[in-house]
Write an enzyme that holds these catalytic residues in place. Structure first.
Site, mmCIF file in Angstrom:
data_model
loop_
_atom_site.group_PDB
_atom_site.id
_atom_site.type_symbol
_atom_site.label_atom_id
_atom_site.label_comp_id
_atom_site.label_asym_id
_atom_site.label_seq_id
_atom_site.Cartn_x
_atom_site.Cartn_y
_atom_site.Cartn_z
ATOM 1 N N PHE A 91 0.826 -1.208 0.000
ATOM 2 C CA PHE A 91 0.000 0.000 0.000
ATOM 3 C C PHE A 91 0.867 1.268 0.000
ATOM 4 C CE2 PHE A 91 -1.532 2.733 3.659
ATOM 5 C CZ PHE A 91 -2.105 3.707 2.842
ATOM 6 N N ASP A 101 9.638 -7.347 -3.649
ATOM 7 C CA ASP A 101 8.480 -7.711 -2.823
ATOM 8 C C ASP A 101 8.169 -9.185 -3.013
ATOM 9 O OD1 ASP A 101 5.654 -7.828 -1.834
ATOM 10 O OD2 ASP A 101 5.888 -5.654 -1.742
ATOM 11 N N THR A 103 1.700 -9.691 1.455
ATOM 12 C CA THR A 103 0.531 -8.842 1.748
ATOM 13 C C THR A 103 0.337 -7.785 0.659
ATOM 14 O OG1 THR A 103 1.862 -7.345 3.122
ATOM 15 C CG2 THR A 103 0.726 -9.143 4.259
ATOM 16 N N ARG A 109 27.342 -2.634 0.945
ATOM 17 C CA ARG A 109 28.090 -3.067 -0.260
ATOM 18 C C ARG A 109 28.075 -2.009 -1.339
ATOM 19 N NH1 ARG A 109 25.392 -7.805 0.224
ATOM 20 N NH2 ARG A 109 24.019 -7.429 -1.548
ATOM 21 N N TYR A 113 5.469 -7.685 15.902
ATOM 22 C CA TYR A 113 5.657 -6.507 15.043
ATOM 23 C C TYR A 113 6.457 -5.435 15.784
ATOM 24 C CZ TYR A 113 4.224 -2.574 12.006
ATOM 25 O OH TYR A 113 4.198 -1.504 11.153
ATOM 26 N N TYR A 141 24.686 -0.484 12.187
ATOM 27 C CA TYR A 141 25.377 -0.380 10.891
ATOM 28 C C TYR A 141 25.926 1.029 10.680
ATOM 29 C CZ TYR A 141 24.922 -4.996 8.895
ATOM 30 O OH TYR A 141 25.099 -6.333 8.638
HETATM 31 P P1 NAD Z 1 1.591 -3.535 3.197
HETATM 32 O O1 NAD Z 1 1.330 -4.856 3.843
HETATM 33 O O2 NAD Z 1 0.614 -3.026 2.206
HETATM 34 O O3 NAD Z 1 3.022 -3.518 2.503
HETATM 35 C C1 NAD Z 1 4.096 -4.290 2.952
HETATM 36 C C2 NAD Z 1 4.741 -4.930 1.726
HETATM 37 O O4 NAD Z 1 5.891 -5.688 2.156
HETATM 38 C C3 NAD Z 1 3.811 -5.911 1.006
HETATM 39 O O5 NAD Z 1 3.801 -5.630 -0.379
HETATM 40 C C4 NAD Z 1 4.424 -7.272 1.294
HETATM 41 O O6 NAD Z 1 4.138 -8.207 0.287
HETATM 42 C C5 NAD Z 1 5.889 -6.918 1.434
HETATM 43 N N1 NAD Z 1 6.659 -7.884 2.228
HETATM 44 C C6 NAD Z 1 6.383 -8.338 3.468
HETATM 45 N N2 NAD Z 1 7.320 -9.224 3.867
HETATM 46 C C7 NAD Z 1 8.220 -9.321 2.841
HETATM 47 C C8 NAD Z 1 9.410 -10.061 2.649
HETATM 48 N N3 NAD Z 1 9.873 -10.911 3.576
HETATM 49 N N4 NAD Z 1 10.088 -9.905 1.490
HETATM 50 C C9 NAD Z 1 9.636 -9.059 0.538
HETATM 51 N N5 NAD Z 1 8.505 -8.332 0.668
HETATM 52 C C10 NAD Z 1 7.803 -8.463 1.810
HETATM 53 O O7 NAD Z 1 1.766 -2.485 4.389
HETATM 54 P P2 NAD Z 1 1.994 -0.907 4.360
HETATM 55 O O8 NAD Z 1 0.934 -0.299 5.170
HETATM 56 O O9 NAD Z 1 2.215 -0.438 2.976
HETATM 57 O O10 NAD Z 1 3.346 -0.788 5.193
HETATM 58 C C11 NAD Z 1 4.599 -0.585 4.558
HETATM 59 C C12 NAD Z 1 5.669 -0.347 5.616
HETATM 60 O O11 NAD Z 1 5.356 0.821 6.377
HETATM 61 C C13 NAD Z 1 5.817 -1.496 6.615
HETATM 62 O O12 NAD Z 1 7.188 -1.668 6.911
HETATM 63 C C14 NAD Z 1 5.087 -0.993 7.834
HETATM 64 O O13 NAD Z 1 5.598 -1.550 9.022
HETATM 65 C C15 NAD Z 1 5.348 0.509 7.752
HETATM 66 N N6 NAD Z 1 4.296 1.252 8.457
HETATM 67 C C16 NAD Z 1 3.055 1.418 7.885
HETATM 68 C C17 NAD Z 1 2.074 2.087 8.599
HETATM 69 C C18 NAD Z 1 0.704 2.327 8.017
HETATM 70 O O14 NAD Z 1 -0.143 2.931 8.704
HETATM 71 N N7 NAD Z 1 0.418 1.942 6.802
HETATM 72 C C19 NAD Z 1 2.332 2.557 9.889
HETATM 73 C C20 NAD Z 1 3.579 2.324 10.436
HETATM 74 C C21 NAD Z 1 4.564 1.681 9.714
#
Ligand code: NAD
Ligand code: UDP
Length: 314
Positions: free
Chosen positions: A14, A34, A38, A109, A148, A162
């Site tokens: 998203f 990706d 999700t 790297r 989480y 790092y």
């Molecule tokens: P989302 O679930 O739509 O997007 C996460 C993406 O990561 C997905 O496309 C999923 O397929 C991919 N993914 C998950 N595990 C993976 C892996 N092991 N290898 C490759 N791809 C992987 O969620 P989002 O809301 O878009 O969140 C994106 C980021 O922002 C996340 O790290 C989340 O913790 C952070 N975040 C989002 C919010 C929010 O309100 N949307 C708030 C705080 C933090």
């Protein structure tokens, strides 16, 4: 303007998809990485014809490489909604730990800048309100949100290690509740749940009394902040979110203004559900001149349009 290649993990998610768009528009070539656990290819389908855009389907829990020079690595891969990360607890821990280390190794790297997408969840159920970046949090290491929260806390620690050990040029952002048209209608988050329910003429599912608060940031505002932190920020964490705080009942009021009167059903409040949450964004305002612009009403309208299409409601 050529800003080099940005590698965006979670790029089909998203937030990640909006970030890919934003970075392409700003002069970066973008590689989205990706595993689609999700995320959805539909989120990036419109970018596939752009010669500056590449998509690699892979799991960042395993070490990976990218051909050629990379100017920035932005690590956004992680299940993010409570519904998703509780369904994928071990995957969530691994992408926050092994996944973050693999992304940091890539940045090391390649000599790239690295940005970690952390979260307001590292503050847990906060005893300080609003939350400043200096607040150390009130987090359960064993509760139902711990996979989480602790994964993200580990990811922040890895990022700082790092920087201190290998001199990687790092950034950390702590994202507060963000919403927008590409949220999955069934991701379980409150904005997508309430809007999908309202669009389908179902009762809105309130957890607890509905007096708990959140501060909702529209996704376009957020990705503008991400770019500013990457290009102009320093090594310390930045809260990125909208400081306007609403109870869940007030959120329903805003939805009723757009979509008319709604019925509501009440359900038990999940364990460890934070009582209130509101970012102090003084650091982002003072350092970067960033603050959100899109009002809740406008953001909900755009999100409802996106969800209507996703639900096949025209
Ligand atoms: P989302 O679930 O739509 O997007 C996460 C993406 O990561 C997905 O496309 C999923 O397929 C991919 N993914 C998950 N595990 C993976 C892996 N092991 N290898 C490759 N791809 C992987 O969620 P989002 O809301 O878009 O969140 C994106 C980021 O922002 C996340 O790290 C989340 O913790 C952070 N975040 C989002 C919010 C929010 O309100 N949307 C708030 C705080 C933090
Ligand atoms: N919530 C709710 N009904 C729903 C989904 C969520 O009342 O259908 C509540 C949830 O208990 C929490 C708030 O809305 O207090 C925000 O939940 P969300 O899952 O969107 O985000 P987070 O809890 O991670 O901030």
């Amino acid at each position: 303007m050529n800003k080099g290649r940005a590698v965006i993990t979670g790029g089909a998610g998203f937030v990640g998809a909006s970030l890919c768009e934003r970075f392409l528009e700003s002069g970066y070539a973008v590689t989205a990485v990706d595993n689609l656990c999700t995320g959805r290819l539909a989120n990036i389908a419109h970018l596939q014809s752009n010669a500056q855009f590449q998509f690699e389907q892979r799991d960042v829990i395993e070490p990976f490489d990218i051909d050629g020079p990379v100017s920035a690595v932005l690590h956004f891969a992680s299940p993010a909604s409570p519904f998703d990360y509780q369904a994928l607890p071990v995957e969530t821990l691994k992408v926050g730990s092994h996944g973050t280390l693999n992304c940091l190794e890539l940045a090391k790297r390649k000599g790239s800048r690295f940005l970690l997408a952390s979260t307001s969840e590292i503050y847990g159920d906060p005893t300080e309100h609003p939350q400043r970046e200096s607040y150390l949090g009130n987090v359960s290491s064993i509760g139902p949100r711990s996979m989480y929260d602790e994964a993200k806390r580990y990811a922040e620690a890895a990022t700082m290690a790092y920087r201190r050990t290998f001199g990687v040029d790092t950034r950390i952002i702590r994202i507060f509740n963000t919403y927008g048209p590409r949220m999955k209608h069934d991701d379980g988050r409150v904005v997508s749940n309430f809007l999908s329910q309202a669009l389908r003429h179902q009762p809105l599912s309130v957890f607890g009394t509905g007096h708990q608060t959140r501060s909702f940031c529209y996704v376009d505002d957020l990705v503008g902040g991400v770019q500013l932190v990457l290009e102009r920020g320093d090594d310390q964490p930045y809260n990125l979110g909208n400081p306007n705080e609403f109870t869940m009942l007030e959120l329903i009021g805003a939805i009723e203004e757009l979509l008319g009167p709604q019925t509501v059903t009440y359900h038990p409040l999940p364990q460890d559900d934070p009582t209130r949450r509101k970012p102090d964004i003084s650091r982002a305002i003072e350092h970067l001149g960033w603050q959100p612009k899109v009002a809740l009403r406008e953001g909900l309208l755009r999100t409802a349009q996106g969800l209507r299409l996703q639900l096949g409601l025209g």
